[in-house]
Scaffold this active site. Structure first.
Site, PDB file in Angstrom:
ATOM      1  N   ASN A   7       0.871  -1.172   0.000  1.00  0.00           N
ATOM      2  CA  ASN A   7       0.000   0.000   0.000  1.00  0.00           C
ATOM      3  C   ASN A   7       0.912   1.227   0.000  1.00  0.00           C
ATOM      4  OD1 ASN A   7      -1.820   2.029   0.495  1.00  0.00           O
ATOM      5  ND2 ASN A   7      -2.753   1.069   2.282  1.00  0.00           N
ATOM      6  N   ARG A  91      -2.624  -1.987  -3.398  1.00  0.00           N
ATOM      7  CA  ARG A  91      -3.850  -1.225  -3.173  1.00  0.00           C
ATOM      8  C   ARG A  91      -3.790   0.033  -4.045  1.00  0.00           C
ATOM      9  NH1 ARG A  91      -5.277   3.018   1.252  1.00  0.00           N
ATOM     10  NH2 ARG A  91      -7.499   3.219   0.849  1.00  0.00           N
ATOM     11  N   HIS A 180     -13.308   2.825   0.088  1.00  0.00           N
ATOM     12  CA  HIS A 180     -13.360   1.743   1.089  1.00  0.00           C
ATOM     13  C   HIS A 180     -14.052   0.491   0.542  1.00  0.00           C
ATOM     14  CE1 HIS A 180     -13.409   5.029   4.450  1.00  0.00           C
ATOM     15  NE2 HIS A 180     -12.167   4.639   4.210  1.00  0.00           N
ATOM     16  N   GLY A 210     -13.583   4.732  10.437  1.00  0.00           N
ATOM     17  CA  GLY A 210     -12.193   4.918  10.876  1.00  0.00           C
ATOM     18  C   GLY A 210     -11.878   6.401  10.799  1.00  0.00           C
ATOM     19  N   ARG A 241     -12.353  15.546   7.875  1.00  0.00           N
ATOM     20  CA  ARG A 241     -13.101  15.929   6.656  1.00  0.00           C
ATOM     21  C   ARG A 241     -14.526  16.346   7.019  1.00  0.00           C
ATOM     22  NH1 ARG A 241     -11.704  10.582   3.376  1.00  0.00           N
ATOM     23  NH2 ARG A 241      -9.719  10.377   4.442  1.00  0.00           N
ATOM     24  N   ASP A 283      -9.350  12.325  16.614  1.00  0.00           N
ATOM     25  CA  ASP A 283      -9.366  10.930  17.049  1.00  0.00           C
ATOM     26  C   ASP A 283     -10.585  10.650  17.936  1.00  0.00           C
ATOM     27  OD1 ASP A 283      -8.826   8.503  18.556  1.00  0.00           O
ATOM     28  OD2 ASP A 283      -6.800   8.638  17.738  1.00  0.00           O
ATOM     29  N   GLU A 385      -8.516  -5.347   4.857  1.00  0.00           N
ATOM     30  CA  GLU A 385      -8.358  -4.987   3.443  1.00  0.00           C
ATOM     31  C   GLU A 385      -7.137  -5.674   2.819  1.00  0.00           C
ATOM     32  OE1 GLU A 385      -9.139  -1.075   5.155  1.00  0.00           O
ATOM     33  OE2 GLU A 385      -9.736  -0.452   3.156  1.00  0.00           O
TER      34      GLU A 385
HETATM   35  P1  AMP Z   1      -8.684   3.467  11.081  1.00  0.00           P
HETATM   36  O1  AMP Z   1      -8.700   4.595  10.093  1.00  0.00           O
HETATM   37  O2  AMP Z   1      -9.599   2.357  10.734  1.00  0.00           O
HETATM   38  O3  AMP Z   1      -7.302   3.030  11.446  1.00  0.00           O
HETATM   39  O4  AMP Z   1      -9.300   4.081  12.420  1.00  0.00           O
HETATM   40  C1  AMP Z   1      -8.591   5.023  13.156  1.00  0.00           C
HETATM   41  C2  AMP Z   1      -9.515   5.710  14.100  1.00  0.00           C
HETATM   42  O5  AMP Z   1     -10.258   4.745  14.884  1.00  0.00           O
HETATM   43  C3  AMP Z   1      -8.777   6.536  15.148  1.00  0.00           C
HETATM   44  O6  AMP Z   1      -8.470   7.802  14.706  1.00  0.00           O
HETATM   45  C4  AMP Z   1      -9.771   6.565  16.258  1.00  0.00           C
HETATM   46  O7  AMP Z   1     -10.600   7.695  16.055  1.00  0.00           O
HETATM   47  C5  AMP Z   1     -10.619   5.333  16.115  1.00  0.00           C
HETATM   48  N1  AMP Z   1     -10.397   4.395  17.215  1.00  0.00           N
HETATM   49  C6  AMP Z   1      -9.455   3.441  17.349  1.00  0.00           C
HETATM   50  N2  AMP Z   1      -9.603   2.798  18.526  1.00  0.00           N
HETATM   51  C7  AMP Z   1     -10.663   3.353  19.146  1.00  0.00           C
HETATM   52  C8  AMP Z   1     -11.320   3.145  20.395  1.00  0.00           C
HETATM   53  N3  AMP Z   1     -10.911   2.211  21.255  1.00  0.00           N
HETATM   54  N4  AMP Z   1     -12.395   3.916  20.686  1.00  0.00           N
HETATM   55  C9  AMP Z   1     -12.803   4.863  19.828  1.00  0.00           C
HETATM   56  N5  AMP Z   1     -12.234   5.102  18.652  1.00  0.00           N
HETATM   57  C10 AMP Z   1     -11.184   4.371  18.305  1.00  0.00           C
END
Ligand code: AMP
Length: 402
Positions: A7, A91, A180, A210, A241, A283, A385
């Site tokens: 990726n 990817r 996605h 995410g 975003r 986050d 993925e």
């Molecule tokens: P991804 O893009 O799938 O890697 O998701 C990343 C995002 O998932 C992070 O920026 C968090 O906002 C969220 N995330 C990960 N772990 C947790 C958790 N335990 N509780 C709430 N949000 C989470």
């Protein structure tokens, strides 16, 4: 067969080496800050400790060379020789209307990916660098491209067209493509498998929540609508975003604030969403911590985020004429108990009933979080993925051999 999944971003390369005999991951890692003053390489052989190295890696070919060096290293390696890698899967974010499924990399595929640079200026050129770098290091190994948009090519015209002059579609391919797709495809199939029901019988709403977030309506195993549009900016509110907004805001704000096209683009993509409303973070963990501590801005950000998600679920239930399954996946979808609770609590009109105890279980496995009485199955399905890319690559390369 061992397959390397790549990726590539503009300054990074993520990788996983799969053994397709049992679909196990032999090693994975990340090369960051390619072309910058000091690149960082993190390599994790499965079952052994992670290694981090700082070195100068000026471009992607050198990055892949470094990765291959680590994979075959006498101390940190997992294979004896590069020749054990029989295929590479890449990817690629944008497949436009050219690709409704994964494809073998040949001259034609590369020309098409290049033609899509305009539609995905940040992503497709980076993918192309990854493809070229892999070809340079492994010239005789077949390469496969797997697209984020391909799963959504089944969307009907009434879902993918914008209500703007059609000449813009014919001349410039302005339409909705979604993203996605690899995740929505994997999760919807895994949901059907978990329920032990044919996917053709299911109306699924797949929520990928995410950093980027999108939601897809899946009927008979096909995407019929998805929230991301021509670019991944449309749809749900995300970490940084904006998601959906009145398009008239763009010229209005540009005018009032004297912003350039690039500046307004950056505002909507990098400085909006959860970050803009909470003023704290993009986050979800920090947002939900803020909610727990009574922080008003985090609470507002969380309300907006979950409200918009619920509205999309409602509209996709309408698009599907009902819903059998709602799935949650990706960082926040898989891990945030409070997010899932908040989203599901106002879906009782659809017959959704969450089991609060089940919602709190963390297992990393596909699981049901709805109650026995719920008319809709609500599932948490960890996405994968990379595994989809490895499987597609395996299938296409095996087809070459037979
Ligand atoms: P991804 O893009 O799938 O890697 O998701 C990343 C995002 O998932 C992070 O920026 C968090 O906002 C969220 N995330 C990960 N772990 C947790 C958790 N335990 N509780 C709430 N949000 C989470």
């Amino acid at each position: 067969m061992k397959i390397l999944v790549i990726n590539a971003g503009s300054s990074s390369v993520k990788y996983q080496l799969y053994n397709m005999k049992d679909e196990s991951v032999l090693a994975k890692g990340l090369v960051e800050r390619i072309g910058m003053d000091s690149s960082i390489v993190t390599h994790k052989p499965t079952g052994r400790s992670e290694v981090t190295e700082v070195s100068e890696i000026l471009e992607h070919t050198a990055a892949i060379r470094k990765v291959l060096g680590l994979l075959t290293d006498s101390e940190h390696g997992v294979i004896g020789s590069i020749d054990e890698i029989e295929a590479v899967g890449h990817r690629v974010v944008h497949g436009g209307e050219f690709f409704s499924e994964s494809a073998l990399v040949d001259g034609d595929a590369k020309t098409k990916i290049r033609q899509l640079f305009d539609l995905a200026p940040l992503h497709n050129p980076a993918s192309m660098m990854g493809i070229k770098a892999a070809e340079a290091n492994m010239p005789n190994v077949p390469q496969v491209v797997v697209f984020d948009t391909a799963f959504h090519q089944t969307m009907p015209e009434h879902a993918y067209l914008y209500a703007i002059p059609r000449v813009l579609y014919h001349k410039h391919k302005v339409r909705r493509y979604g993203a996605h797709g690899t995740s929505h495809d994997f999760v919807s199939k895994a949901a059907a498998e978990f329920l032990n029901r044919p996917i053709e019988d299911l109306k699924i709403i797949s929520c990928h929540i995410g950093n980027g977030a999108s939601i897809t309506a899946v009927k008979d195993g096909h995407s019929i609508d998805t929230s991301m549009g021509m670019t991944p900016l449309e749809g749900l509110m995300m970490g940084t975003r904006s998601g959906d907004l009145d398009p008239a805001i763009v010229p209005y704000v540009m005018n009032k604030e004297d912003l350039t096209v690039n500046e307004v683009n950056s505002m909507l993509n990098k400085h909006s969403g959860l970050l803009a409303i909470s003023g704290i973070s993009s986050d979800m963990r920090e947002i939900t911590d803020g909610v727990a501590q009574g922080d008003a801005n985090s609470t507002l950000a969380f309300e907006m985020y979950t409200y918009r998600l619920r509205k999309y679920i409602g509209s996709y239930a309408a698009a599907l004429n009902g819903v059998d399954v709602i799935t949650f996946t990706a960082g926040a979808g898989e891990n945030s108990v409070v997010l899932r609770k908040k989203v599901c609590e106002n879906l009782t009109y659809l017959g959704v009933e969450l089991d609060e105890k089940l919602n709190e279980i963390r297992s990393g496995e596909p699981r049901r979080i709805s109650s026995a009485n719920s008319k809709v199955e609500v599932l948490v399905i960890p996405t994968n993925e990379e595994l989809v890319i490895a499987r597609d690559t395996f299938r296409i390369v095996q087809g070459l051999e037979s």
